[in-house]
Enzyme design. Sequence first.
Site, PDB file in Angstrom:
ATOM      1  CB  SER A   1      38.511  52.677  35.411  1.00 39.91           C
ATOM      2  OG  SER A   1      37.552  53.654  35.800  1.00 39.91           O
TER       3      SER A   1
ATOM      4  CE1 TYR B   1      41.837  54.191  38.739  1.00 38.53           C
ATOM      5  CE2 TYR B   1      39.742  55.090  37.999  1.00 38.53           C
ATOM      6  CZ  TYR B   1      40.498  54.023  38.442  1.00 38.53           C
ATOM      7  OH  TYR B   1      39.923  52.778  38.579  1.00 38.53           O
TER       8      TYR B   1
HETATM    9  N1  NAD Z   1      37.082  49.721  43.234  1.00 36.84           N
HETATM   10  C1  NAD Z   1      36.522  50.325  42.194  1.00 36.84           C
HETATM   11  O1  NAD Z   1      35.488  51.013  42.302  1.00 36.84           O
HETATM   12  C2  NAD Z   1      37.141  50.189  40.824  1.00 36.84           C
HETATM   13  C3  NAD Z   1      36.401  50.624  39.715  1.00 36.84           C
HETATM   14  C4  NAD Z   1      36.963  50.504  38.455  1.00 36.84           C
HETATM   15  C5  NAD Z   1      38.228  49.979  38.312  1.00 36.84           C
HETATM   16  N2  NAD Z   1      38.919  49.570  39.404  1.00 36.84           N
HETATM   17  C6  NAD Z   1      40.259  49.006  39.194  1.00 36.84           C
HETATM   18  O2  NAD Z   1      40.292  47.707  39.712  1.00 36.84           O
HETATM   19  C7  NAD Z   1      41.601  47.391  40.184  1.00 36.84           C
HETATM   20  C8  NAD Z   1      41.515  46.922  41.638  1.00 36.84           C
HETATM   21  O3  NAD Z   1      40.917  47.929  42.401  1.00 36.84           O
HETATM   22  P1  NAD Z   1      40.524  47.718  43.939  1.00 36.84           P
HETATM   23  O4  NAD Z   1      39.459  48.699  44.226  1.00 36.84           O
HETATM   24  O5  NAD Z   1      40.302  46.293  44.212  1.00 36.84           O
HETATM   25  O6  NAD Z   1      41.862  48.229  44.644  1.00 36.84           O
HETATM   26  P2  NAD Z   1      42.415  47.922  46.117  1.00 36.84           P
HETATM   27  O7  NAD Z   1      43.179  49.146  46.525  1.00 36.84           O
HETATM   28  O8  NAD Z   1      41.367  47.390  47.009  1.00 36.84           O
HETATM   29  O9  NAD Z   1      43.461  46.734  45.845  1.00 36.84           O
HETATM   30  C9  NAD Z   1      44.611  46.939  45.074  1.00 36.84           C
HETATM   31  C10 NAD Z   1      45.716  46.005  45.529  1.00 36.84           C
HETATM   32  O10 NAD Z   1      46.888  46.297  44.738  1.00 36.84           O
HETATM   33  C11 NAD Z   1      48.016  46.100  45.558  1.00 36.84           C
HETATM   34  N3  NAD Z   1      49.198  46.773  45.018  1.00 36.84           N
HETATM   35  C12 NAD Z   1      49.504  48.103  45.077  1.00 36.84           C
HETATM   36  N4  NAD Z   1      50.697  48.326  44.493  1.00 36.84           N
HETATM   37  C13 NAD Z   1      51.161  47.129  44.050  1.00 36.84           C
HETATM   38  C14 NAD Z   1      52.341  46.705  43.369  1.00 36.84           C
HETATM   39  N5  NAD Z   1      53.302  47.563  43.036  1.00 36.84           N
HETATM   40  N6  NAD Z   1      52.477  45.384  43.063  1.00 36.84           N
HETATM   41  C15 NAD Z   1      51.509  44.501  43.402  1.00 36.84           C
HETATM   42  N7  NAD Z   1      50.371  44.827  44.071  1.00 36.84           N
HETATM   43  C16 NAD Z   1      50.199  46.136  44.382  1.00 36.84           C
HETATM   44  C17 NAD Z   1      47.597  46.638  46.929  1.00 36.84           C
HETATM   45  O11 NAD Z   1      48.424  46.121  47.957  1.00 36.84           O
HETATM   46  C18 NAD Z   1      46.137  46.192  47.012  1.00 36.84           C
HETATM   47  O12 NAD Z   1      45.995  44.962  47.696  1.00 36.84           O
HETATM   48  C19 NAD Z   1      42.426  48.669  39.998  1.00 36.84           C
HETATM   49  O13 NAD Z   1      43.130  48.595  38.788  1.00 36.84           O
HETATM   50  C20 NAD Z   1      41.373  49.748  39.931  1.00 36.84           C
HETATM   51  O14 NAD Z   1      41.803  50.866  39.214  1.00 36.84           O
HETATM   52  C21 NAD Z   1      38.406  49.654  40.657  1.00 36.84           C
END
Ligand code: NAD
Length: 256
Positions: free
Chosen positions: A145, A168
């Site tokens: 991120s 985070y």
């Molecule tokens: N959404 C954003 O704005 C954003 C921005 C920058 C980085 N990110 C990063 O992108 C990645 C995905 O983010 P997102 O927004 O799609 O998240 P999200 O919460 O929509 O999806 C995350 C998924 O991870 C799964 N999960 C949780 N614990 C788990 C485990 N122990 N084993 C396997 N699966 C597990 C959840 O069930 C969920 O389906 C993350 O690493 C997040 O930090 C997101």
Amino acid sequence: MILNNKVIVVTGGAGLLGKAFIKEILAHGGIAILTDIQTSLAQDFIDEIKVEYPDQFYAANMDITNKPSINSLIKDVSKRYGGIDCLVNNAYPKNKNYGKKIEDVSYEDFSENISTHVGGYFLTSQQFGIFFKNHKGGNIINIGSIYGTLAPRFELYKNTEMTVPVEYAAIKSSIIQLTKYFAQYFKKDNIRVNCLSPGGVLDNQPESFVRSYNSFCSKKGMLEPLDVANTLIFLLSDSSKFITGQNLIVDDGFSL
Ligand SMILES: NC(=O)c1ccc[n+]([C@@H]2O[C@H](COP(=O)([O-])OP(=O)(O)OC[C@H]3O[C@@H](n4cnc5c(N)ncnc54)[C@H](O)[C@@H]3O)[C@@H](O)[C@H]2O)c1
């Protein structure tokens, strides 16, 4: 078809970015393996994709914090498809107290969230890394991120329920360094490891927040999941075959 039948495991595949990653991998000729702690969270999506891509798509439960679960997935997928080419570490583990203001974060919650997220990315990278080393190579992409390198812009979150959790910052900065460590460790084993660090992704945030956020950007502002997926495809493909140990930021200039 730039991904040419590469077998690609995506963790957290039932989430916001995970679903976009799966769609783009399939659209670029890859074999997409959607894994999640709870695949049923995306059952409608899975049912739809199964019909569209019956031979190129597989979904299975896998917990990134559980070694037997990871190894049984590796065994199952490699048997089913004759190998595995790439791992995308994208899951977002968090406990029920995640995301509080710094004054309210307990030591136990801080430790648990770091342990499941950083620890989970470590464990999958370790287990897939061992598999890749024994099978002539592989490609790992960790999703980081902008807040892994940038100080939090707290002013953007005023008057909203959102913040940049202190966990985070600790998690995502660790993941960038973990990427370099694994890239260096496996450099001679035909395994490359990179980090893809997105900026904020649109997900029904308040309009005023989106407007303020966008004022720091170049042309678009907050990204859609597809904007991040496009860069992932590059890192998964052979077009990036000489790139390893890097952190690629995709944020339309937000962090400049
Ligand atoms: N959404 C954003 O704005 C954003 C921005 C920058 C980085 N990110 C990063 O992108 C990645 C995905 O983010 P997102 O927004 O799609 O998240 P999200 O919460 O929509 O999806 C995350 C998924 O991870 C799964 N999960 C949780 N614990 C788990 C485990 N122990 N084993 C396997 N699966 C597990 C959840 O069930 C969920 O389906 C993350 O690493 C997040 O930090 C997101």
